[in-house]
Motif scaffolding. Structure first.
Motif, mmCIF file in Angstrom:
data_model
loop_
_atom_site.group_PDB
_atom_site.id
_atom_site.type_symbol
_atom_site.label_atom_id
_atom_site.label_comp_id
_atom_site.label_asym_id
_atom_site.label_seq_id
_atom_site.Cartn_x
_atom_site.Cartn_y
_atom_site.Cartn_z
ATOM 1 N N UNK A 173 -8.562 6.793 1.996
ATOM 2 C CA UNK A 173 -9.423 7.042 0.837
ATOM 3 C C UNK A 173 -8.877 6.350 -0.405
ATOM 4 N N UNK A 174 -7.571 6.389 -0.586
ATOM 5 C CA UNK A 174 -6.963 5.725 -1.737
ATOM 6 C C UNK A 174 -7.115 4.210 -1.640
ATOM 7 N N UNK A 175 -6.899 3.677 -0.457
ATOM 8 C CA UNK A 175 -7.026 2.236 -0.282
ATOM 9 C C UNK A 175 -8.453 1.761 -0.556
ATOM 10 N N UNK A 176 -9.424 2.487 -0.046
ATOM 11 C CA UNK A 176 -10.816 2.074 -0.220
ATOM 12 C C UNK A 176 -11.255 2.208 -1.674
ATOM 13 N N UNK A 177 -10.847 3.295 -2.327
ATOM 14 C CA UNK A 177 -11.220 3.483 -3.730
ATOM 15 C C UNK A 177 -10.545 2.432 -4.613
ATOM 16 N N UNK A 179 -9.619 -0.617 -3.706
ATOM 17 C CA UNK A 179 -10.263 -1.909 -3.462
ATOM 18 C C UNK A 179 -11.605 -1.990 -4.186
ATOM 19 N N UNK A 180 -12.359 -0.899 -4.144
ATOM 20 C CA UNK A 180 -13.654 -0.881 -4.821
ATOM 21 C C UNK A 180 -13.472 -1.003 -6.333
ATOM 22 N N UNK A 181 -12.539 -0.249 -6.879
ATOM 23 C CA UNK A 181 -12.315 -0.308 -8.311
ATOM 24 C C UNK A 181 -11.930 -1.702 -8.777
ATOM 25 N N UNK A 182 -11.017 -2.328 -8.048
ATOM 26 C CA UNK A 182 -10.593 -3.677 -8.413
ATOM 27 C C UNK A 182 -11.740 -4.669 -8.308
ATOM 28 N N UNK A 183 -12.601 -4.493 -7.303
ATOM 29 C CA UNK A 183 -13.735 -5.405 -7.129
ATOM 30 C C UNK A 183 -14.724 -5.301 -8.281
ATOM 31 N N UNK A 206 -2.183 -2.913 -2.711
ATOM 32 C CA UNK A 206 -2.065 -4.062 -3.622
ATOM 33 C C UNK A 206 -2.843 -3.935 -4.913
ATOM 34 N N UNK A 207 -3.960 -3.236 -4.899
ATOM 35 C CA UNK A 207 -4.796 -3.162 -6.112
ATOM 36 C C UNK A 207 -4.245 -2.190 -7.155
ATOM 37 N N UNK A 208 -3.318 -1.329 -6.765
ATOM 38 C CA UNK A 208 -2.803 -0.329 -7.708
ATOM 39 C C UNK A 208 -1.770 -0.969 -8.621
ATOM 40 N N UNK A 209 -2.064 -0.966 -9.912
ATOM 41 C CA UNK A 209 -1.225 -1.624 -10.910
ATOM 42 C C UNK A 209 -0.204 -0.696 -11.553
ATOM 43 N N UNK A 210 -0.462 0.609 -11.476
ATOM 44 C CA UNK A 210 0.353 1.542 -12.251
ATOM 45 C C UNK A 210 0.415 2.888 -11.550
ATOM 46 N N UNK A 211 1.597 3.474 -11.520
ATOM 47 C CA UNK A 211 1.779 4.819 -10.983
ATOM 48 C C UNK A 211 2.271 5.743 -12.091
ATOM 49 N N UNK A 212 1.704 6.944 -12.131
ATOM 50 C CA UNK A 212 2.147 7.972 -13.060
ATOM 51 C C UNK A 212 2.867 9.057 -12.270
ATOM 52 N N UNK A 213 4.142 9.236 -12.558
ATOM 53 C CA UNK A 213 4.960 10.194 -11.806
ATOM 54 C C UNK A 213 5.766 11.020 -12.804
ATOM 55 N N UNK A 214 5.725 12.338 -12.662
ATOM 56 C CA UNK A 214 6.419 13.182 -13.617
ATOM 57 C C UNK A 214 7.219 14.313 -13.016
ATOM 58 N N UNK A 215 6.535 15.267 -12.397
ATOM 59 C CA UNK A 215 7.190 16.489 -11.934
ATOM 60 C C UNK A 215 8.354 16.192 -10.997
#
Length: 246
Positions: A173-177, A179-183, A206-215
């Motif tokens: 689901x993450x990969x498909x979303x 890819x769609x967002x980047x397209x 590959x399409x994910x440019x940024x990760x938000x990590x905190x806890x």
């Protein structure tokens, strides 16, 4: 395949959670933000919740002055939050859903049901040159509507994956979303429940440019210190990106 550098934004909310347990001055989330930047964080994320359970208004004002990388303000779509964003003009605002009774954010913003309100908020922020991101579930319809309302970025909610990382459907689901967002021309971010132990497969998308990590970083810092905790996650992200090249 050549993968672009992936940014790490550290969410410092739970430094404030520890402080608010005593309603004292320490630990200071602004000091934590500085340490995270020194350890290699590309940006700092802070969520000002309506009930002020951790981050306080004063924290946001001080972060806006102190952060030397980029400040990502997470907030709900309310007039007072948008007014604060307009006053401080952080580099980025991520619009998130919020329920007073939840322990943490439990899902993505329902951009389909609240399309008009989201569109108005995005327009209002963009008018001042504030980059807007929408925290959404990895769902094709949510991605499409996010593009339609004018957001520059989406942050994919990784909670389902974090709870079931061995379920191939959650990563798919993450990969498909992504890819769609980047397209569609959207910048794609991701976050929620990620840690050094599960970040690899998400970082490798590959399409994910940024990760938000905190806890997970703040929790790990209890044992190894904040500098080491940030560097561990950064190393895990880089390792996953490099491994995907081969």
């Amino acid at each position: 395949m050549s993968l672009r550098y992936q940014r790490l934004y550290v969410n410092i909310d739970h430094v404030a959670t520890v402080r608010q347990a005593r309603r004292s001055q320490e630990p200071d989330p602004v000091a934590a933000a500085t340490l995270c930047e020194q350890a290699g964080a590309d940006g700092i994320t802070a969520h000002l919740r309506e009930d002020r359970r951790h981050i306080q208004d004063d924290d946001i004002h001080r972060l806006a002055a102190a952060v030397t990388t980029l400040l990502n303000l997470e907030c709900a779509i309310t007039d007072d939050m948008l007014t604060l964003a307009e006053t401080l003009r952080p580099a980025q605002v991520t619009l998130v859903p919020e329920r007073r009774e939840e322990i943490t954010t439990e899902g993505g913003l329902d951009v389909i049901r609240h399309e008009a309100a989201v569109r108005d908020a995005v327009t209002r922020l963009k008018r001042l040159g504030i980059r807007t991101s929408l925290f959404i579930d990895p769902d094709a319809s949510a991605v499409t509507v996010s593009h339609a309302v004018g957001a520059e970025a989406i942050e994919l909610h990784t909670g389902a994956y974090a709870h079931a990382p061995r379920d191939p459907a959650t990563l798919r689901a993450l990969r498909e979303a992504a890819a769609l967002g980047a397209s569609l021309g959207l910048a794609v971010h991701a976050g929620h429940g990620l840690s050094v132990n599960n970040v690899g497969p998400v970082a490798a998308i590959p399409e994910i440019e940024e990760l938000n990590i905190g806890h997970a970083i703040v929790g790990r810092a209890i044992f190894v210190g904040l500098d080491a905790a940030v560097r561990e996650v950064r190393a895990a992200m880089d390792e996953a990106r490099e491994a995907d090249l081969f």
